[in-house]
Design a protein around this motif. Structure first.
Motif, mmCIF file in Angstrom:
data_model
loop_
_atom_site.group_PDB
_atom_site.id
_atom_site.type_symbol
_atom_site.label_atom_id
_atom_site.label_comp_id
_atom_site.label_asym_id
_atom_site.label_seq_id
_atom_site.Cartn_x
_atom_site.Cartn_y
_atom_site.Cartn_z
ATOM 1 N N ALA A 180 0.918 -1.527 -0.574
ATOM 2 C CA ALA A 180 -0.375 -0.080 0.349
ATOM 3 C C ALA A 180 1.124 0.957 0.182
ATOM 4 O O ALA A 180 0.633 2.099 -1.007
ATOM 5 C CB ALA A 180 -1.043 -0.188 1.294
ATOM 6 N N GLU A 181 2.381 1.250 0.472
ATOM 7 C CA GLU A 181 2.759 2.442 0.837
ATOM 8 C C GLU A 181 3.662 2.554 -0.318
ATOM 9 O O GLU A 181 3.815 3.520 -1.183
ATOM 10 C CB GLU A 181 3.520 2.045 2.209
ATOM 11 N N SER A 182 4.317 1.263 -1.744
ATOM 12 C CA SER A 182 5.321 1.491 -2.063
ATOM 13 C C SER A 182 4.125 2.437 -3.738
ATOM 14 O O SER A 182 3.874 3.663 -4.166
ATOM 15 C CB SER A 182 5.568 0.448 -2.490
ATOM 16 N N PHE A 183 2.499 1.710 -3.110
ATOM 17 C CA PHE A 183 1.950 2.249 -4.689
ATOM 18 C C PHE A 183 1.729 3.584 -4.238
ATOM 19 O O PHE A 183 1.229 4.545 -5.046
ATOM 20 C CB PHE A 183 0.386 1.337 -4.539
ATOM 21 N N GLY A 184 1.017 4.043 -3.119
ATOM 22 C CA GLY A 184 0.733 5.188 -2.119
ATOM 23 C C GLY A 184 1.713 6.521 -2.779
ATOM 24 O O GLY A 184 1.524 7.430 -3.530
ATOM 25 N N ALA A 185 3.038 5.918 -2.597
ATOM 26 C CA ALA A 185 4.466 7.045 -2.685
ATOM 27 C C ALA A 185 4.342 7.465 -4.803
ATOM 28 O O ALA A 185 4.238 8.592 -5.228
ATOM 29 C CB ALA A 185 5.640 6.190 -3.116
ATOM 30 N N LEU A 186 4.199 6.289 -4.987
ATOM 31 C CA LEU A 186 3.526 5.975 -6.556
ATOM 32 C C LEU A 186 2.580 7.226 -7.607
ATOM 33 O O LEU A 186 3.105 8.071 -8.208
ATOM 34 C CB LEU A 186 3.393 4.981 -7.365
ATOM 35 N N ALA A 187 1.269 6.683 -6.706
ATOM 36 C CA ALA A 187 0.111 7.398 -7.283
ATOM 37 C C ALA A 187 0.638 8.985 -6.512
ATOM 38 O O ALA A 187 -0.063 10.136 -7.546
ATOM 39 C CB ALA A 187 -0.757 6.780 -6.500
ATOM 40 N N ARG A 188 0.822 9.372 -5.759
ATOM 41 C CA ARG A 188 0.814 10.702 -5.146
ATOM 42 C C ARG A 188 2.378 11.771 -6.320
ATOM 43 O O ARG A 188 2.127 12.990 -6.607
ATOM 44 C CB ARG A 188 1.653 10.900 -3.962
ATOM 45 N N ALA A 189 3.428 10.877 -6.101
ATOM 46 C CA ALA A 189 4.442 11.311 -7.477
ATOM 47 C C ALA A 189 3.608 11.782 -8.797
ATOM 48 O O ALA A 189 4.195 12.567 -9.125
ATOM 49 C CB ALA A 189 5.267 10.399 -7.134
ATOM 50 N N ALA A 190 2.689 11.280 -9.063
ATOM 51 C CA ALA A 190 1.917 11.083 -10.223
ATOM 52 C C ALA A 190 0.542 12.258 -10.036
ATOM 53 O O ALA A 190 -0.407 12.743 -11.172
ATOM 54 C CB ALA A 190 1.399 9.829 -10.912
ATOM 55 N N GLY A 191 0.291 13.224 -8.892
ATOM 56 C CA GLY A 191 -0.993 13.817 -8.325
ATOM 57 C C GLY A 191 -1.819 13.351 -8.014
ATOM 58 O O GLY A 191 -2.691 13.970 -8.691
#
Ligand code: SAH
Ligand code: AVI
Length: 322
Positions: free
Chosen positions: A288-299
């Motif tokens: 959940a953390e690695s995907f959350g970071a990816l999503a946030r970095a993409a707006g």
């Protein structure tokens, strides 16, 4: 919606030359590689559907269970009068669960590179959902593509199930999510399925099924290159390989050359050493953390998440920043 034949011919010629270019580029690179999006001709789409029913391939069953239990909660995030846009729609089986739970959806836009398969699934959907506007778009979603004009007045919700996002490299996943935010617009919702990091035995079994369907799916890429680019791959001289790369949290699929050999592809001579591999797919596994970071970095902002009872798979609800 019918595409005029002249446009259709140009579309297919463009796709064809991109295919030839990517294949030659990949087979002359070191290490050799082929982009996974080319798995999906008609035969490849059929084989993927067979994979989804395999006892070892848990992702489809896990995600269907999540959607079966929580599609109404996901639908509550959609704006009123929405177009549901699915990236890589395949059989549209998961979209059906969303459509059944979301009366606010007025149009369904399945986007897929596998054009014949897409057209056949769209026909079936039109039959089963006579009041829904079904507007298929045959396109490569890693490039720019246009959404149908007729959805201009509707809100937009994106749907990207299957953990297809895991088939991108991290920088490609980020670029895809940024592009999706642009296509879907400010404040839009995107529902994304991600496969979770788990026991290595379960992961490797899912890509090494006993019936050998995943091996046929992998080898179909060479068969497709033979069919469409006049190559002379002898499939019996290659074997399927899939393993978990723990450092990178991804399953890697390769085709291993059983012998030293030469293959002619689109007029080029390609040499392969004994045991040399062609890297055909990565399937990244997330937390959940690695995907959350990816999503946030993409707006995108994660606003909800649902999982199955085993904790194998997660469906994430994202909202585009305003
Ligand atoms: N959404 C379905 C299918 C997932 S399989 C499910 O969850 O079961 C991945 C799908 O994405 C296939 O139908 C394939 O044809 C499509 N696809 C893969 N790469 C693509 C690309 N670059 N552009 C458009 N579609 C693509
Ligand atoms: C579509 N994609 C998410 C599948 C996966 O699991 O990476 C494709 C696949 N490759 C082998 N088996 C299934």
């Amino acid at each position: 919606m019918r595409i005029p034949s002249v446009v259709a011919r140009h579309l297919s010629e463009d796709r064809y030359s991109a295919f030839a270019r990517d294949v030659i580029e990949g087979l002359t690179a070191r290490p050799k590689r082929l982009p996974p999006k080319y798995f999906y001709d008609e035969a490849g789409s059929h084989l993927f559907e067979e994979i989804t029913a395999l006892p070892e391939y848990y992702p489809t069953r896990s995600e269907l269970a999540i959607l079966g239990a929580h599609a109404p909660d996901m639908a509550r995030l959609f704006p009123a009068q929405t177009a549901l846009i699915e990236f890589g729609s395949g059989s549209s089986r998961k979209a059906r669960l969303m459509l059944d739970a979301a009366p606010s959806v007025a149009a369904y836009v399945p986007v897929d590179i596998s054009s014949k398969w897409l057209a056949a699934e769209a026909e079936r959907l039109r039959r089963d959902y006579p009041h829904l506007a079904v507007l298929p778009v045959a396109a490569d979603f890693t490039h720019d593509f246009r959404l149908p004009r007729s959805i201009a007045a509707l809100g937009r919700a994106g749907f990207f199930p299957g953990s297809t996002i895991g088939n991108f490299e991290p920088h490609q996943a980020r670029a895809f999510l940024q592009n999706a935010a642009r296509i879907l617009g400010e404040g839009a919702i995107l529902i994304v399925g991600i496969d979770l990091v788990k026991d290595e035995g379960l992961l490797t079994a899912a890509y090494n099924d006993a019936a050998g369907v995943t091996a046929r799916f992998n080898l179909n890429l060479l068969a497709r290159i033979n069919r469409e680019l006049g190559a002379d791959f002898d499939l019996s001289r290659f074997s399927h390989q899939a393993f978990y790369n723990r450092e990178r949290s991804r399953i890697e699929m390769h085709l291993v050359s059983r012998v030293r050999q030469k293959v002619r592809v689109y007029g080029r001579l390609i040499e392969l050493g004994e045991c040399e591999t062609i890297h055909t797919e990565n399937s990244y596994k997330f937390t959940a953390e690695s995907f959350g970071a990816l999503a946030r970095a993409a707006g995108w902002t994660p606003v909800a998440a649902w999982s199955d009872a085993d904790g194998y798979f997660s469906v994430q609800g994202l909202r585009a920043a305003k």
